[in-house]
Scaffold this motif. Sequence first.
Motif, PDB file in Angstrom:
ATOM      1  N   ASN A 582      70.736  42.195  38.445  1.00  0.00           N
ATOM      2  CA  ASN A 582      69.397  42.784  38.444  1.00  0.00           C
ATOM      3  C   ASN A 582      68.506  42.118  37.392  1.00  0.00           C
ATOM      4  O   ASN A 582      68.391  42.611  36.260  1.00  0.00           O
ATOM      5  N   PRO A 583      67.867  40.995  37.740  1.00  0.00           N
ATOM      6  CA  PRO A 583      67.007  40.307  36.766  1.00  0.00           C
ATOM      7  C   PRO A 583      65.800  41.137  36.339  1.00  0.00           C
ATOM      8  O   PRO A 583      65.205  40.895  35.300  1.00  0.00           O
ATOM      9  N   ALA A 584      65.453  42.138  37.146  1.00  0.00           N
ATOM     10  CA  ALA A 584      64.264  42.954  36.847  1.00  0.00           C
ATOM     11  C   ALA A 584      64.388  43.689  35.515  1.00  0.00           C
ATOM     12  O   ALA A 584      63.383  43.937  34.852  1.00  0.00           O
ATOM     13  N   VAL A 585      65.622  44.033  35.094  1.00  0.00           N
ATOM     14  CA  VAL A 585      65.767  44.793  33.840  1.00  0.00           C
ATOM     15  C   VAL A 585      65.272  43.981  32.646  1.00  0.00           C
ATOM     16  O   VAL A 585      64.772  44.535  31.665  1.00  0.00           O
ATOM     17  N   HIS A 586      65.406  42.662  32.729  1.00  0.00           N
ATOM     18  CA  HIS A 586      64.968  41.811  31.621  1.00  0.00           C
ATOM     19  C   HIS A 586      63.493  41.409  31.753  1.00  0.00           C
ATOM     20  O   HIS A 586      62.883  40.965  30.787  1.00  0.00           O
ATOM     21  N   PHE A 587      62.946  41.552  32.955  1.00  0.00           N
ATOM     22  CA  PHE A 587      61.531  41.214  33.169  1.00  0.00           C
ATOM     23  C   PHE A 587      60.645  42.441  32.970  1.00  0.00           C
ATOM     24  O   PHE A 587      59.433  42.309  32.764  1.00  0.00           O
ATOM     25  N   ALA A 588      61.267  43.628  33.011  1.00  0.00           N
ATOM     26  CA  ALA A 588      60.496  44.882  32.949  1.00  0.00           C
ATOM     27  C   ALA A 588      59.671  44.980  31.674  1.00  0.00           C
ATOM     28  O   ALA A 588      58.505  45.384  31.704  1.00  0.00           O
ATOM     29  N   LYS A 589      60.263  44.590  30.536  1.00  0.00           N
ATOM     30  CA  LYS A 589      59.556  44.736  29.262  1.00  0.00           C
ATOM     31  C   LYS A 589      58.328  43.833  29.215  1.00  0.00           C
ATOM     32  O   LYS A 589      57.307  44.182  28.622  1.00  0.00           O
ATOM     33  N   VAL A 590      58.428  42.664  29.849  1.00  0.00           N
ATOM     34  CA  VAL A 590      57.295  41.731  29.875  1.00  0.00           C
ATOM     35  C   VAL A 590      56.113  42.369  30.609  1.00  0.00           C
ATOM     36  O   VAL A 590      54.992  42.408  30.098  1.00  0.00           O
TER      37      VAL A 590
END
Length: 886
Positions: A582-590
């Motif tokens: 789930n790459p979204a978890v690391h992009f969410a903060k951005v």
Amino acid sequence: FPFPYTPYRIQEQFMEALYGALEAGRVGIFESPTGTGKSLSLICGALSWLRDWEEKRRQEEARLLALGAGGQDGLTPQQAPPGSADTAGQPDWVTAFVQKKEERDMVDRLKEEQIRRKKREDRLEEIRHNVHLKYAAKRKRCEEDEAKRLLRLSKEALSQGAGEGTFDQLDHNEEELILAEYESDDEKKVVSGLEEDDVDLEEEHVTKIYYCSRTHSQLSQFVREVQKSPFGKDTRLVALGSRQNLCVNEEVQRLGALQLINDRCMEMQKNKREKKSNEENEGKKRCVSRTVCPFYSYEQMQFLRDEVLMEVQDIEQLVSLGRETKACPYYGSRFAIPAAQLVVLPYQMLLHEPTRNAAGIKLKDQVVIIDEAHNLIDTITCIHSAEVSGSQLCCAHSQLSQYMERYRKRLKAKNLMYIKQILYLLEQFVAMLGGNVNQNPGCQAVSQTGTVLKSINDFLFQSQTDNINLFKVQRYCEKSLISRKLFGFVERYGGPASAVKTNKEIQKLAGLQNFLLTLQQGSDKEGDSPVEAEYDQLRTASPLMQIEGFLSALTNANQDGRVILNRQGTVGQSSLKFLLLNPAVHFAKVVEECRAVIIAGGTMQPVADFREELLCCAGVDSARIVEFSCGHVIPPENILPIILCSGPSNQQLEFTYQTRDLPQMMDETGRILCNLCNVIPGGVVCFFPSYEYEKQVYGHWEKTGLLSRLAAKKKIFQEPKKANQVEQVLVEYAKCIKRCSQTGGQMTGALLLSVVGGKMSEGINFSDDLGRCVIMVGMPYPNIRSPELQEKMTWLDKTMPRAAGQAPSRVLIENLCMKAVNQSIGRAIRHQKDFASILLLDHRYTRPAIFNKLPQWIRERTQVKPAFASAFAELRKVRTHLSYVL
């Protein structure tokens, strides 16, 4: 919009859409084909918005300050009408008083901001040396406290060392290998006066645009575009890079591997602080002289920072300036971030949160533009995935055991505790691969080979490591620099030629030498390429560096990743891999922190995976997402895309795994190429789905004589597997085409056999005669037998909704295939006057679900040809047209 020349209409549309997205705080997916001036459109559109936003903010500040200067205080209790109250039960005078107080506070804040801004502008005008006083003051206080702590440690070490035997009499160089006393965060007391009181000493981060791209060369090209733009003179730009690109200390640069350079740099900073603390103790003998970096000077880096902000400079210019001023470009450029309007940086620095924080990048209410973003999901996945081999685990265990044995009496209890925890983790990880850390991994056969996937929790439970706090271990590795100390230890004692002292304790290190030698002999059997030498150095010299990345990956949430146990012939060949699902978890903060995020690229189709898998999973409201795609600047007649359904002998073209190996399919492909090479001048680029299939087809053509027929018209080049050979092949390919066009004769150019997803399918320009025709053989679907891909498909089917009746896993496969196709066929048209034909050899491209995933500017002009004869006739027409144009 200010522009260096009259923009194309599509550039105006791009800039208008970009400006609107930034103004509204949207998350935008922007597609502008290569050759349409995308970089310049991004620069002029985004910097126009920033300039207007700064002006509007100045006007609003002036208005509020004027109101504050001429306004009256709020109603006092005596002035309030008796008995009046608002709907919430508060008296009117209380509400008015609170409102007035908020207004006064805002005016005070604005005044402070104005003063800060004025100071910064004055400083840049004068370019003073002592420019970073506030930041330097905070750093100095931090240094003083750190120096006191280090001094206390060194006193303890001296007092303890005085009573020790000959074993602890270490020479000066070996002192550097000893770990300092370690305190974890929950044990460390808050340093008084630094946590809350000195926040104002940090320089204010102005509203800025963070622009990131994939490669160093792409960033340099972008900076050059900024220099040429109307904003080149008055934009405060800073280019960030890794220590590998920016370090000017030759001793450190010689280490080669990025991790080694990073650790050595941090160690030299620590040495500088320790040296400073020792010098403050005048009259006392220093215990050891340690190397410090001569370029790490605050005064010089502050001067470098101002030079960077005064004039737009790319990374090469920044490095030259660093050498001239004897200042570190890596840290000097970071000092420039707060005041910069445009920060240019590589993907990893923005997308990896620890790296982002270490660089001092603050995304709150800022704008982020991610260019060349077609592989953004894969990039995030790769950055946060990690793999370690059985050899690395065993080697790290042996090195760390020897290190602990050598320095046991000099290490503090906390260090010993964490080292033992790491050793236990390594032992259990090797056991999960079916091995024993105390035996040579190259000689241990694995009884049950194959690939097994486990959730993070299951892996930790089955390896009996779930009782260890990995967050604390990870932080210990980061703060103690243990991998760097271990690398220094191995450098000193790991090589057979190194001078080892003769006392009994140190002779025990012979075991480590022999062990490393057996590993080295094992790896020497296979011929490693020079490109892999850096990684080999890292793997054999300090495998713990690689293992730290794996431990860090295991701290992800259980549902967001999987651990892959890949058991091969021996324990050494086996590996553990963390796969991020789930790459979204690391992009969410951005996307949460930023005012606006723009994801841009030349080929973004299909965009569904960006929208669904990345943005929606990251919690972005669909109403906040905006999409923009523009056409190409070339005239419609300059491109001829054809979907070819059958070949010259009416053989249907369907390159599935079952049919593509048939001799008649390979023969038909060869006949198509022979016919095309007869009528198409210059260069023809043919993409195959894989290296293996390209090799198979090439071998078949050799046997049947088709290859010699092709070679009569075009000189044949093959894409090399090794990256360092690509440039040479391209140069020869270009020379051949140029020579043929000048001399004439039977040979009309060159044929380049390439591979989808290879070195030439991305980032290489086949403009003009280098690519008059691009051919795509079949559909490059990924290998669905891959355990990683199967796990990803299962995860998507469980977590994502069905789209248009299709399972998310099926959509993923099609998207991966078409992204690869679009990247490859986009290599041909590179500017307004370019022209080329594109052939898609497979009838499956006509299916609506596939066809609609082609870029719009190609899709609108695509012709479907059931038979080869009609397609060939169209290509002959194009040749006539091209001859006329030429």
